[in-house]
Design a protein around this motif. Structure first.
Motif, PDB file in Angstrom:
ATOM      1  N   PRO A 384       0.813  -1.218   0.000  1.00 52.35           N
ATOM      2  CA  PRO A 384       0.000   0.000   0.000  1.00 52.35           C
ATOM      3  C   PRO A 384       0.848   1.270   0.000  1.00 52.35           C
ATOM      4  N   THR A 385       2.048   1.176   0.559  1.00 55.86           N
ATOM      5  CA  THR A 385       3.009   2.281   0.545  1.00 55.86           C
ATOM      6  C   THR A 385       4.399   1.689   0.329  1.00 55.86           C
ATOM      7  N   ALA A 386       5.316   2.521  -0.104  1.00 59.65           N
ATOM      8  CA  ALA A 386       6.673   2.037  -0.361  1.00 59.65           C
ATOM      9  C   ALA A 386       7.335   1.497   0.894  1.00 59.65           C
ATOM     10  N   SER A 387       6.933   1.988   2.061  1.00 58.62           N
ATOM     11  CA  SER A 387       7.572   1.576   3.313  1.00 58.62           C
ATOM     12  C   SER A 387       6.914   0.356   3.950  1.00 58.62           C
ATOM     13  N   SER A 388       5.875  -0.176   3.342  1.00 55.60           N
ATOM     14  CA  SER A 388       5.169  -1.316   3.918  1.00 55.60           C
ATOM     15  C   SER A 388       6.099  -2.519   4.057  1.00 55.60           C
ATOM     16  N   SER A 462     -23.528   7.586 -10.369  1.00 57.17           N
ATOM     17  CA  SER A 462     -23.824   8.031  -9.007  1.00 57.17           C
ATOM     18  C   SER A 462     -22.855   9.121  -8.603  1.00 57.17           C
ATOM     19  N   GLU A 463     -23.378  10.190  -8.063  1.00 59.26           N
ATOM     20  CA  GLU A 463     -22.525  11.296  -7.626  1.00 59.26           C
ATOM     21  C   GLU A 463     -21.726  10.932  -6.373  1.00 59.26           C
ATOM     22  N   LEU A 464     -22.082   9.819  -5.728  1.00 57.89           N
ATOM     23  CA  LEU A 464     -21.358   9.384  -4.547  1.00 57.89           C
ATOM     24  C   LEU A 464     -20.265   8.367  -4.867  1.00 57.89           C
ATOM     25  N   ARG A 465     -20.161   7.969  -6.146  1.00 58.17           N
ATOM     26  CA  ARG A 465     -19.097   7.025  -6.523  1.00 58.17           C
ATOM     27  C   ARG A 465     -17.829   7.810  -6.852  1.00 58.17           C
ATOM     28  N   THR A 466     -17.292   8.462  -5.810  1.00 57.56           N
ATOM     29  CA  THR A 466     -16.076   9.263  -5.942  1.00 57.56           C
ATOM     30  C   THR A 466     -15.105   8.878  -4.831  1.00 57.56           C
ATOM     31  N   TRP A 467     -13.843   9.158  -5.056  1.00 61.57           N
ATOM     32  CA  TRP A 467     -12.833   8.900  -4.041  1.00 61.57           C
ATOM     33  C   TRP A 467     -13.118   9.673  -2.762  1.00 61.57           C
ATOM     34  N   GLN A 468     -13.507  10.924  -2.881  1.00 64.05           N
ATOM     35  CA  GLN A 468     -13.753  11.721  -1.685  1.00 64.05           C
ATOM     36  C   GLN A 468     -14.901  11.138  -0.862  1.00 64.05           C
ATOM     37  N   SER A 469     -15.971  10.725  -1.542  1.00 66.24           N
ATOM     38  CA  SER A 469     -17.088  10.107  -0.829  1.00 66.24           C
ATOM     39  C   SER A 469     -16.656   8.791  -0.188  1.00 66.24           C
ATOM     40  N   PHE A 470     -15.919   7.981  -0.941  1.00 66.59           N
ATOM     41  CA  PHE A 470     -15.527   6.669  -0.442  1.00 66.59           C
ATOM     42  C   PHE A 470     -14.649   6.789   0.797  1.00 66.59           C
ATOM     43  N   ARG A 471     -13.667   7.680   0.769  1.00 64.73           N
ATOM     44  CA  ARG A 471     -12.748   7.762   1.899  1.00 64.73           C
ATOM     45  C   ARG A 471     -13.477   8.184   3.176  1.00 64.73           C
ATOM     46  N   GLU A 472     -14.512   9.019   3.029  1.00 64.79           N
ATOM     47  CA  GLU A 472     -15.315   9.392   4.200  1.00 64.79           C
ATOM     48  C   GLU A 472     -16.146   8.202   4.684  1.00 64.79           C
ATOM     49  N   ARG A 473     -16.747   7.486   3.727  1.00 63.63           N
ATOM     50  CA  ARG A 473     -17.606   6.361   4.088  1.00 63.63           C
ATOM     51  C   ARG A 473     -16.802   5.205   4.682  1.00 63.63           C
ATOM     52  N   VAL A 474     -15.647   4.896   4.089  1.00 61.99           N
ATOM     53  CA  VAL A 474     -14.864   3.778   4.614  1.00 61.99           C
ATOM     54  C   VAL A 474     -14.253   4.143   5.965  1.00 61.99           C
ATOM     55  N   PHE A 488      -7.365  -3.960  10.824  1.00 68.97           N
ATOM     56  CA  PHE A 488      -7.084  -3.108   9.663  1.00 68.97           C
ATOM     57  C   PHE A 488      -6.048  -2.043  10.024  1.00 68.97           C
ATOM     58  N   PRO A 489      -5.194  -1.693   9.071  1.00 68.76           N
ATOM     59  CA  PRO A 489      -4.219  -0.633   9.338  1.00 68.76           C
ATOM     60  C   PRO A 489      -4.883   0.736   9.215  1.00 68.76           C
ATOM     61  N   ALA A 490      -4.457   1.676  10.020  1.00 68.15           N
ATOM     62  CA  ALA A 490      -5.039   3.024  10.001  1.00 68.15           C
ATOM     63  C   ALA A 490      -4.377   3.849   8.902  1.00 68.15           C
ATOM     64  N   SER A 491      -4.702   3.525   7.660  1.00 65.91           N
ATOM     65  CA  SER A 491      -4.125   4.241   6.525  1.00 65.91           C
ATOM     66  C   SER A 491      -4.334   5.744   6.670  1.00 65.91           C
ATOM     67  N   ASP A 492      -3.261   6.521   6.443  1.00 62.37           N
ATOM     68  CA  ASP A 492      -3.393   7.970   6.583  1.00 62.37           C
ATOM     69  C   ASP A 492      -4.118   8.607   5.394  1.00 62.37           C
ATOM     70  N   GLU A 493      -4.539   7.788   4.420  1.00 63.00           N
ATOM     71  CA  GLU A 493      -5.379   8.311   3.342  1.00 63.00           C
ATOM     72  C   GLU A 493      -6.838   8.456   3.770  1.00 63.00           C
ATOM     73  N   ILE A 494      -7.195   7.849   4.899  1.00 58.33           N
ATOM     74  CA  ILE A 494      -8.590   7.743   5.325  1.00 58.33           C
ATOM     75  C   ILE A 494      -8.813   8.549   6.601  1.00 58.33           C
ATOM     76  N   PRO A 495      -9.869   9.373   6.661  1.00 62.29           N
ATOM     77  CA  PRO A 495     -10.221  10.069   7.905  1.00 62.29           C
ATOM     78  C   PRO A 495     -11.027   9.135   8.813  1.00 62.29           C
ATOM     79  N   TRP A 496     -10.361   8.354   9.621  1.00 66.47           N
ATOM     80  CA  TRP A 496     -11.018   7.331  10.434  1.00 66.47           C
ATOM     81  C   TRP A 496     -11.880   7.945  11.535  1.00 66.47           C
TER      82      TRP A 496
END
Length: 500
Positions: A384-388, A462-474, A488-496
């Motif tokens: 998922p990242t180069a440092s994984s 669907s207007e909700l099928r976007t990266w911004q929507s997904f990251r909030e929902r996930v 699950f790892p707390a990926s810094d791409e996601i606002p958990w």
């Protein structure tokens, strides 16, 4: 009004006027017994309290035929919740959605007032678990079924054989597990599934509305067979690329009759012009078909670098016909699309990139239907990242969560639309993955991106099928996943989301 966050995104969701439904000691679940048991388990994990059951429930679970396969309707208000499935699978998926809707409200737990009408985009929604490179226990496979079915996947592709090992007991070829099952990548312990183990996995999957798609990979990825039936195998073909892989990842170069624990691929081949090879294939797939109630048998067909093009085409044509004559639908990786005489019902599985290279798309177009598994989007074993610490990078480098989400199935292979696409599958190869903790660390949260590609409306619909929507929902899935024991790892791409 803000819509509740759900993954995968439903086909239709609308908040309704009114107060939320409040879960409490008087909450009663009624209706379909299997769905009720699944819901009670889910609510107990999420809230710490199990609702009761009875004839008149404030949560009603029912099946009403007539809707699309696997579809459901969920209606919640302050007085009651009703989940209606068009079939048992649809009701089960409605229950999973209901579990995602539960939220804390102070000391209480509530479900917002909402109406959801939902059905899958694709009929086939799969995850693949490679148990050949590293053996995974029955309990680990079941845990992965739990995780996948909660995201509305309905197929578990088990990669049961490779150069490193053969993992399934066969009465017709007993030496495979007696002599060819003890190795894993890096010299780690091996193992195999008895026929009873396999039946247990198949039954557990069925209870979660998943089929098992077993794979014996051939004519390459077959070095393990040399330990049991060396007369079927050619000598390994070793080139400079193989030597580079051995140098960079460790492990010895392959020698017929010796366990192989390296990571190089493509060096092995069955003897294509020997009829004993086809007797072997008939025995292996015949017994596998008898053990597998699902419609598909996968025979691999990838990375046959030591097999001539003519021999490869002959082999995959004959083996696809063997499987078809068993009453099963053959599945093969997209390379098999080169064969002119492939069985007509063979399904191709595309593992190339989101932007095809090297004619991979031409081979995929040869099949009547295709399963999409673009490696640089939904191969869950990519770093998922180069440092994984875990994973590989050959599929265009590390695969971020954003990249795993930001693709559209209908845009991968020109000329293939939804009618040509059987579905989407997210493979998890296990060269670097040894156990359930590793699986969770690599699969999540990217497995949710694959789930949305497989289930939800197209990105253009669907207007909700976007990266911004997904990251909030996930990000809102974090508390549920934690309650279910998913590491699950707390990926810094996601606002958990966190809950006090």
């Amino acid at each position: 009004m803000t819509l509740p966050p759900l993954v995968p995104l439903p086909a239709s969701i609308a908040s309704t006027d009114g107060a939320p439904f409040r879960l409490g000691a008087d909450t009663v679940v009624s209706g379909d017994r299997d769905a009720a048991a699944a819901l009670v388990s889910l609510l107990e994990a999420r809230t710490g309290t199990a609702p009761g059951d009875g004839e008149d429930g404030s949560i009603e679970l029912r099946i009403e035929k007539g809707g699309a396969p696997e579809s459901y309707v969920l209606a919640a208000d302050d007085a009651s919740i009703v989940v209606t499935g068009a079939d048992p699978a649809g009701l089960f998926y409605g229950v999973q959605t209901l579990g995602q809707l539960v939220r804390p409200d102070g000391a209480a737990w509530v479900v917002p007032a909402v109406r959801i009408e939902d059905a899958p985009r694709f009929a086939y929604r799969g995850v693949m678990l490679d148990v050949a490179r590293h053996f995974q226990t029955v309990d680990t496979v079941k845990a992965y079924i739990d995780r996948a079915s909660g995201l509305k996947f309905n197929a578990l592709h088990l990669h049961l054989s490779d150069d490193q090992s053969w993992r399934l007991q066969l009465d017709s070829r007993p030496l495979l597990t007696e002599l060819s099952s003890s190795s894993s990548v890096g010299g780690d312990p091996g193992g195999f599934y008895t026929k009873a183990d396999y039946a247990d996995i198949v039954a557990y999957a069925a209870d979660h509305h998943m089929i098992v798609v077993p794979e014996f990979d051939m004519p390459s990825h077959t070095h393990a067979i040399t330990l049991a039936y060396p007369e079927l195998m050619e000598e390994p073909v070793i080139d400079d690329h193989m030597r580079e892989i051995a140098a960079s990842h460790g492990g010895e170069l392959p020698v017929n009759g010796v366990d192989y624990d390296g990571m190089a691929v493509g060096f092995s081949s069955l003897k294509i012009q020997d009829e004993a090879t086809y007797d072997f294939a008939a025995d292996a797939f015949g017994e596998l078909a008898a053990m597998t109630p699902g419609p598909y048998l996968h025979f691999g067909g990838d990375e046959s670098l030591a097999t001539s093009d003519e021999d490869f085409d002959e082999f995959v044509s004959r083996v696809s016909e063997i499987i078809s004559n068993l009453g099963k639908i053959p599945v093969a990786w997209h390379e098999a699309g080169s064969a002119k005489d492939l069985a007509d019902d063979t399904v191709g599985q595309y593992w190339g990139f989101v932007t095809p290279t090297d004619g991979m798309d031409d081979k995929a177009r040869a099949f009547a239907q295709v399963i999409l598994s673009p490696a640089d989007a939904i191969y869950l074993d990519m770093k998922p990242t180069a440092s994984s610490d875990l994973g590989l990078t050959w599929a265009n480098g590390p695969t971020s969560v954003e990249r795993s989400y930001s693709w559209e199935p209908s845009a991968v292979i020109e000329g293939l639309d939804d009618g040509d696409i059987l579905g989407v599958e997210a493979p998890l190869w296990t060269e670097t993955i040894k156990n359930l903790d590793d699986i969770d660390a690599m699969a999540f949260p990217r497995i949710a991106a694959a789930a949305e590609a497989a289930w939800s409306p197209a990105t253009t619909e669907s207007e909700l099928r976007t990266w911004q929507s997904f990251r909030e929902r996930v990000g809102a899935m974090g508390p549920l996943w934690t309650s279910l024991g998913i590491g699950f790892p707390a990926s810094d791409e996601i606002p958990w989301v966190t809950e006090e």
